[in-house]
Design a protein around this motif. Structure first.
Motif, PDB file in Angstrom:
ATOM      1  N   SER A 139      41.696  -8.869 -39.448  1.00  0.00           N
ATOM      2  CA  SER A 139      42.434  -8.068 -38.077  1.00  0.00           C
ATOM      3  C   SER A 139      43.969  -8.024 -38.606  1.00  0.00           C
ATOM      4  O   SER A 139      44.332  -8.508 -37.248  1.00  0.00           O
ATOM      5  CB  SER A 139      41.750  -9.517 -37.866  1.00  0.00           C
ATOM      6  N   ALA A 141      47.405  -6.151 -37.791  1.00  0.00           N
ATOM      7  CA  ALA A 141      47.958  -4.855 -36.832  1.00  0.00           C
ATOM      8  C   ALA A 141      49.369  -5.562 -36.857  1.00  0.00           C
ATOM      9  O   ALA A 141      49.942  -6.285 -36.434  1.00  0.00           O
ATOM     10  CB  ALA A 141      47.438  -5.765 -35.434  1.00  0.00           C
ATOM     11  N   ASN A 273      35.798  -2.935 -31.377  1.00  0.00           N
ATOM     12  CA  ASN A 273      35.361  -4.575 -29.627  1.00  0.00           C
ATOM     13  C   ASN A 273      36.430  -3.550 -28.740  1.00  0.00           C
ATOM     14  O   ASN A 273      36.452  -2.462 -29.065  1.00  0.00           O
ATOM     15  CB  ASN A 273      37.093  -4.981 -30.796  1.00  0.00           C
ATOM     16  N   LYS A 274      36.505  -4.476 -27.646  1.00  0.00           N
ATOM     17  CA  LYS A 274      36.754  -3.651 -26.428  1.00  0.00           C
ATOM     18  C   LYS A 274      38.008  -4.530 -26.205  1.00  0.00           C
ATOM     19  O   LYS A 274      38.693  -5.073 -26.741  1.00  0.00           O
ATOM     20  CB  LYS A 274      36.445  -5.629 -25.700  1.00  0.00           C
ATOM     21  N   LEU A 276      41.825  -5.056 -25.078  1.00  0.00           N
ATOM     22  CA  LEU A 276      42.026  -6.397 -24.483  1.00  0.00           C
ATOM     23  C   LEU A 276      43.083  -6.106 -24.858  1.00  0.00           C
ATOM     24  O   LEU A 276      44.638  -6.283 -25.385  1.00  0.00           O
ATOM     25  CB  LEU A 276      41.100  -7.782 -25.479  1.00  0.00           C
ATOM     26  N   THR A 278      46.624  -8.395 -25.914  1.00  0.00           N
ATOM     27  CA  THR A 278      46.797  -8.793 -27.247  1.00  0.00           C
ATOM     28  C   THR A 278      48.722  -8.620 -27.519  1.00  0.00           C
ATOM     29  O   THR A 278      48.849  -7.263 -26.216  1.00  0.00           O
ATOM     30  CB  THR A 278      45.942  -8.594 -28.292  1.00  0.00           C
ATOM     31  N   ALA A 280      49.600  -6.898 -29.328  1.00  0.00           N
ATOM     32  CA  ALA A 280      49.114  -5.651 -30.505  1.00  0.00           C
ATOM     33  C   ALA A 280      48.828  -4.338 -29.105  1.00  0.00           C
ATOM     34  O   ALA A 280      49.527  -3.445 -29.197  1.00  0.00           O
ATOM     35  CB  ALA A 280      48.303  -5.410 -31.106  1.00  0.00           C
TER      36      ALA A 280
END
Ligand code: NAD
Length: 401
Positions: A139, A141, A273-274, A276, A278, A280
């Motif tokens: 994960s 980024a 994924n959705k 959202l 964040t 990133a």
């Protein structure tokens, strides 16, 4: 010191340790309420474990499946009169709370792209985990990567490919709408973005783990991706970052072959994924406006989720739901299913065509976006006294061992 948010562009340069702890605690509470994840992983390595989807993955693994976790991330501790980064405080809070529950949790802070951090992580697994890792979450980024084999510094860009793109965008803090035009990426920029956000580093991690015999039999690995609706295609799915995600998918196919050598049942997955808020995603033009419309529509329809709800579904309903993992025709896990539901996308398309300065408040959930943005940095959490003096120097238990 009394810590207040200082926002510069799409980043907040301060973070609140107590608020970050409240954030981690809230995610843990959600996972506990959801109930245990049966047949979940027992030893989980999370690369990019300190914020966003990676942090939630670590929390679901630990508090949902009682897994031991090692988290790798690149965060800054506090110094002089600067606070640490939110990811530093999140990791410190996660470890403390995991240790209180008797869960194994150690963290490595440094550049996951480097050979040195890979070696350090492998050594820790060798030392502490008999039988190896049974789940690796990828994960990371980052806007930048130094290729450790060539020394080349690679910078990723968020640009369209082939032709310039003009679209509506928003300054989330001021609420100002404007039209942004982004020139297409050069071949060199595409190459760089694929090298930073594509699959090369994921593959190198998995190869190192396999060659060192540190993968459990039937180990799984998952990397995160995004597709989104057509209106963001030019800047995302068909842009430089989309190219990197294609590379990530090709890597997953190669890794699965490798994990299934010698009759193993392991596999590498892409989970879509959705969209959202964040650290990133806040940096991507156009996307924050889309996300603020998305939040509004999904909240109205009762299907809104954050990272922790998304990753709970990933573990409980996809990865560890039974003997097979449900995937789409391209072999991807889809937890963006509720975002991509026709009822949601139809409504967004309609609102997107109408959204302007006059209708912004009516169509977009700017308040919800801003709240989530501040919460990423430990602000606006209920129960935290933001006028109190706090010590910005917080230790991560295993990092200071
Ligand atoms: P994020 O910014 O919240 O987290 C990034 C993590 O990577 C942090 O833990 C950070 O410390 C770590 N990191 C960055 N550079 C590093 C380095 N050199 N060494 C070690 N650690 C490093 O990001 P996010 O939004 O959670 O994104 C994670 C993944 O999820 C990405 O692949 C992203 O494309 C994907 N994704 C995000 C969204 C979204 O809307 N945010 C949607 C779908 C998929």
């Amino acid at each position: 010191m009394v810590i207040v948010p200082k926002v510069r562009g799409f980043i907040c340069t301060t973070a609140h340790p107590e608020g970050c702890k409240a954030h981690v605690q809230a995610e843990i509470d959600y996972v506990k309420q959801h109930g245990p994840i049966l047949n979940g992983p027992k030893k989980v390595l999370v690369l990019g474990a300190s914020t966003g989807y990676g942090l939630s993955s670590r929390i679901v693994a630990a508090f949902g499946a009682q897994a031991a976790t090692i988290g790798v991330s690149f965060e800054r501790p506090a110094s002089d009169n600067r606070t640490a980064t939110a990811g530093w405080y999140n990791t410190a809070a996660f470890e403390t709370l995991a240790h209180q529950q008797g869960l194994y949790a150690k963290s490595i802070n440094g550049d996951a792209y480097s050979e040195e951090i890979k070696e350090q992580t492998l050594e820790l697994i060798r030392q502490d985990w008999q039988g190896g890792v049974d789940l690796v979450i990828y994960s990371l980024a980052s806007p930048r990567r130094i290729n450790p084999r060539t020394g080349e510094t690679l910078n990723s860009v968020l640009k369209p490919i082939g032709q310039a793109f003009s679209g509506k965008t928003i300054n989330i803090m001021s609420g100002e709408l404007s039209t942004v035009t982004i020139e297409p990426a050069s071949e060199e920029e595409i190459r760089h973005t694929v090298a930073v956000m594509g699959g090369e580093d994921w593959e190198w991690w998995m190869e190192s783990l396999k060659n060192a015999n540190l993968l459990a039999k039937d180990a799984k690995t998952v990397a995160y991706s995004y597709i989104g609706p057509e209106l963001t295609f030019p800047i995302y799915h068909q842009g430089t970052i989309g190219q990197a995600k294609v590379d990530l998918e090709q890597t997953a196919a190669r890794l699965t072959k490798c994990l299934q050598q010698e009759g193993g049942q392991g596999a590498a997955y892409i989970s879509v994924n959705k969209g959202l808020v964040t650290q990133a995603s806040a940096a991507i033009p156009v996307v924050p406006l889309y996300i603020s419309l998305l939040y509004r529509v999904m909240k109205e329809q009762g299907t809104h989720e954050g990272c922790i709800e998304q990753i709970t579904r990933l573990f409980a309903d996809r990865l560890y739901a039974g003997s097979t993992v449900p995937v789409d025709e391209g072999g991807r896990i889809r937890i963006d299913d509720w975002e991509m539901a026709p009822a949601v996308q139809k409504e967004i398309a309609l609102r997107w065509s109408k959204v302007d300065a006059t209708h912004l408040a009516q169509y977009a959930d700017l308040a919800g976006y801003r709240e989530d943005f501040y919460k990423l940095f430990g602000f606006e959490w209920p129960g935290v006294d933001y006028s109190a003096d706090v010590d910005a120097n917080v230790e991560i238990e295993s990092v200071n061992e």
